[in-house]
Design a protein around this motif. Sequence first.
Motif, short mmCIF file in Angstrom:
data_model
loop_
_atom_site.label_atom_id
_atom_site.label_comp_id
_atom_site.label_asym_id
_atom_site.label_seq_id
_atom_site.Cartn_x
_atom_site.Cartn_y
_atom_site.Cartn_z
N SER A 192 26.24 19.65 1.75
CA SER A 192 25.20 18.71 1.25
C SER A 192 25.96 17.80 -0.03
O SER A 192 25.74 16.85 -0.54
CB SER A 192 24.24 19.24 0.52
N LYS A 193 27.27 18.47 -0.54
CA LYS A 193 27.96 17.97 -1.60
C LYS A 193 29.32 17.65 -1.30
O LYS A 193 29.99 17.03 -2.37
CB LYS A 193 27.74 18.80 -2.84
N TYR A 194 29.87 17.81 -0.15
CA TYR A 194 31.21 17.39 0.03
C TYR A 194 31.80 16.18 -0.30
O TYR A 194 32.78 15.93 -0.85
CB TYR A 194 31.71 17.93 1.49
N LYS A 195 30.85 15.06 0.19
CA LYS A 195 31.07 13.81 -0.30
C LYS A 195 31.12 13.52 -1.65
O LYS A 195 32.11 12.89 -2.41
CB LYS A 195 30.05 12.86 0.34
N GLN A 196 30.44 14.28 -2.58
CA GLN A 196 30.39 13.96 -4.06
C GLN A 196 31.41 14.57 -4.78
O GLN A 196 31.98 13.94 -5.60
CB GLN A 196 29.03 14.56 -4.52
N ASP A 207 36.52 14.05 2.75
CA ASP A 207 35.85 13.39 4.07
C ASP A 207 35.75 14.43 5.05
O ASP A 207 35.95 15.82 4.91
CB ASP A 207 36.96 12.28 4.44
N GLU A 208 35.11 14.16 6.25
CA GLU A 208 34.85 14.85 7.18
C GLU A 208 36.17 15.65 7.84
O GLU A 208 35.78 16.82 8.08
CB GLU A 208 34.02 14.14 8.17
#
Length: 233
Positions: free
Chosen positions: A25-29, A33-34
């Motif tokens: 849920s927080k990897y973007k923050q 990136d994917e």
Amino acid sequence: MVKEKEIMMTWIEEGTIQVPQLLMSKYKQIGLDETELVLLLHVHSFMEKGVFFPTPEQLAERMTVSGNTCVSILKKLVQNQFIGIDEGVQQDSIGFEKYTLKPLWLKLVDELIYESKQDELEKSLTQESNLYTTFEQEFGRPLSPLECETLSMWLDQDQHDSSIIKAALKEAVISGKLNFRYIDRILFEWKKNGIKTLDQARNYGENFRQKRSKSNQAQRSSATVPFYNWLEQ
């Protein structure tokens, strides 16, 4: 049937990999990136199987990117402190390198702390804004710069909760002495006597009024409600 059971056993023996929900849920923050996320998950998967330093080629076999791309991603992840490289020692005292995901977990913890502080700041700013509005409504006018500064001092320097400041304002209104000097004296007396909650403030004020009521019954009319003058303390 036997072949199907063997397939099921192979699947079970492969084991599972636990991925923290927080990472998903927080990897973007935290700046991933994917592709970087999936590579980290594969590193994690290899480590769970006892392969602590998978090669770019091993990672590329599981992904849709080349070994060279994996090299570039790994370098970036190390530089940006999403993954670290530690030294391990085998039983025969031979050293080896291994990946560690501690930097990744620390970034997630830092993100949680940051979000928590942001929530507290937003809540504090909302409470402060409401406090200023309440004072302006009671005074029937905008607050002066000096009064605004006094409010800030009560909050930041004296560490009074906004609810306690509102309670002191209410006490001043009840006593018919609506001015900042009077409110400041109330807050001073409450802090000196360890008053920190609304119930404590309410009880403290009521007790003082009762004492003054008893001592002034002969001089005061029963139709008049005696109030405690905080400035006389």
